[in-house]
Enzyme design. Structure first.
Site, PDB file in Angstrom:
ATOM      1  N   GLU A  91      -9.914  -2.451   5.509  1.00  0.00           N
ATOM      2  CA  GLU A  91     -10.443  -1.931   6.738  1.00  0.00           C
ATOM      3  C   GLU A  91     -11.688  -2.816   6.827  1.00  0.00           C
ATOM      4  OE1 GLU A  91      -8.683  -0.379   8.647  1.00  0.00           O
ATOM      5  OE2 GLU A  91      -8.019   1.542   7.644  1.00  0.00           O
ATOM      6  N   ASP A 142       0.731  -1.285  -0.011  1.00  0.00           N
ATOM      7  CA  ASP A 142      -0.020   0.065   0.005  1.00  0.00           C
ATOM      8  C   ASP A 142       0.817   1.259   0.021  1.00  0.00           C
ATOM      9  OD1 ASP A 142       0.976  -0.609   2.496  1.00  0.00           O
ATOM     10  OD2 ASP A 142      -0.951  -0.911   3.593  1.00  0.00           O
ATOM     11  N   HIS A 169      -7.098  -4.964   9.990  1.00  0.00           N
ATOM     12  CA  HIS A 169      -6.996  -4.715   8.756  1.00  0.00           C
ATOM     13  C   HIS A 169      -5.489  -5.611   8.210  1.00  0.00           C
ATOM     14  CE1 HIS A 169      -4.724  -0.620   9.670  1.00  0.00           C
ATOM     15  NE2 HIS A 169      -3.663  -1.466   9.319  1.00  0.00           N
TER      16      HIS A 169
HETATM   17  C1  F6R Z   1       1.314  -1.379   5.995  1.00  0.00           C
HETATM   18  C2  F6R Z   1       0.177  -2.201   6.028  1.00  0.00           C
HETATM   19  C3  F6R Z   1      -0.625  -2.271   7.377  1.00  0.00           C
HETATM   20  C4  F6R Z   1       0.194  -2.534   8.747  1.00  0.00           C
HETATM   21  C5  F6R Z   1      -0.613  -2.531   9.929  1.00  0.00           C
HETATM   22  C6  F6R Z   1       0.284  -2.587  11.281  1.00  0.00           C
HETATM   23  O1  F6R Z   1       2.062  -1.586   4.867  1.00  0.00           O
HETATM   24  O2  F6R Z   1      -0.107  -2.691   5.136  1.00  0.00           O
HETATM   25  O3  F6R Z   1      -1.456  -3.117   7.225  1.00  0.00           O
HETATM   26  O4  F6R Z   1       0.687  -3.725   8.331  1.00  0.00           O
HETATM   27  O5  F6R Z   1      -1.346  -1.080   9.982  1.00  0.00           O
HETATM   28  O6  F6R Z   1       1.093  -1.634  11.297  1.00  0.00           O
HETATM   29  P1  F6R Z   1       2.301  -1.582  12.460  1.00  0.00           P
HETATM   30  O7  F6R Z   1       3.073  -2.878  12.203  1.00  0.00           O
HETATM   31  O8  F6R Z   1       2.913  -0.094  12.399  1.00  0.00           O
HETATM   32  O9  F6R Z   1       1.765  -1.785  13.820  1.00  0.00           O
END
Ligand code: F6R
Length: 236
Positions: free
Chosen positions: A143, A67, A138
């Site tokens: 979402e 993303d 997510h």
């Molecule tokens: C990022 C992504 C998100 C994150 C998720 C967890 O490329 O796709 O789904 O993996 O928001 O984020 P962290 O690891 O920062 O808790």
């Protein structure tokens, strides 16, 4: 889906990096799907070390990130392009042309999304997808919703995600409201999936253990993937 509890974040990161390195060593032109955020940071640190010690070679690896925020340029330190450069790509021997991250500044977002899917197809799909998970379940920026969304598209971020990600911005107001994200089907088409999650994700990982598949917890679709391992680190 196999959920493995690991004693701490470092151990989890080493295990995930080991799986990725083994995949690349078995198939040097591996197509990797990659995530940003704090969960995969340790995995990237280990991969950098292995690459610099000659234990894994990225020269033929192709990557597709999950993303990117809409409206941020590649030079913006909050963009996922910048994150990937700083935390992995600029430290390993991957050719720049092998790196794919959605363009958050694309004039025609729909065209950009279609093109992204096409590029993944042309690369013959993703061999190994690395995922993190949001507090709301997510994956990518898919979402919670009433349905699963299949393909790469523009998504509106939920308030919970904006709150979770504001730590990287000056304030919640600065967090972009939209992003481009691979879809659920895009993610599920990867031949192998590993998901890494730190101790702060206990609640959502426990939810996954219930084995209920619902679009209100997008990661719960992973129960239907034939080769998906979730690593959850009990401690920092
Ligand atoms: C990022 C992504 C998100 C994150 C998720 C967890 O490329 O796709 O789904 O993996 O928001 O984020 P962290 O690891 O920062 O808790």
């Amino acid at each position: 889906m196999n959920i493995i509890t690991v004693k701490d974040y470092d151990t989890m990161s080493k295990m995930a990096a080991g799986i990725i390195a083994a995949q690349i060593n078995t198939k040097p032109d591996t197509v990797l799907g990659l995530a940003t955020g704090s969960s995969p940071l340790g995995t990237y640190r280990n991969l950098i070390e292995m690459n610099q010690n000659g234990l894994v070679d990225f020269s033929k690896v192709v990557t597709f990130n999950l993303d990117e925020y809409c409206g941020l340029s590649r030079e913006n330190p909050q963009s996922y392009y910048y994150f990937m450069m700083e935390n992995l790509f600029k430290h390993v021997n991957i050719p720049k042309e092998n790196i794919h991250i959605p363009n958050g500044l694309a004039k025609d977002t729909d065209e950009e999304c279609k093109n992204y899917e096409l590029q993944i197809k042309k690369a013959n799909g993703v061999d190994l997808q690395l995922l993190g998970i949001g507090f709301n379940g997510h994956i990518g920026f898919n979402e919670p919703d009433d349905v699963f969304h299949n393909f790469t598209r523009r998504v509106k971020l939920t308030q919970s995600t904006i709150e979770a990600n504001k730590r990287f911005f000056e304030s919640a107001d600065d967090v972009p409201r939209y992003a481009i994200s691979m879809g659920i089907k895009t993610i599920m088409s990867a031949r192998k999936i590993i998901l890494v999650a730190g101790p702060e994700k206990r609640e959502i990982i426990d939810k996954l253990r219930e084995e209920v598949c619902t679009p209100q917890v997008p990661a719960s679709i992973l129960h239907y993937h034939p080769d998906c391992t979730v690593f959850w680190a009990e401690k920092e």
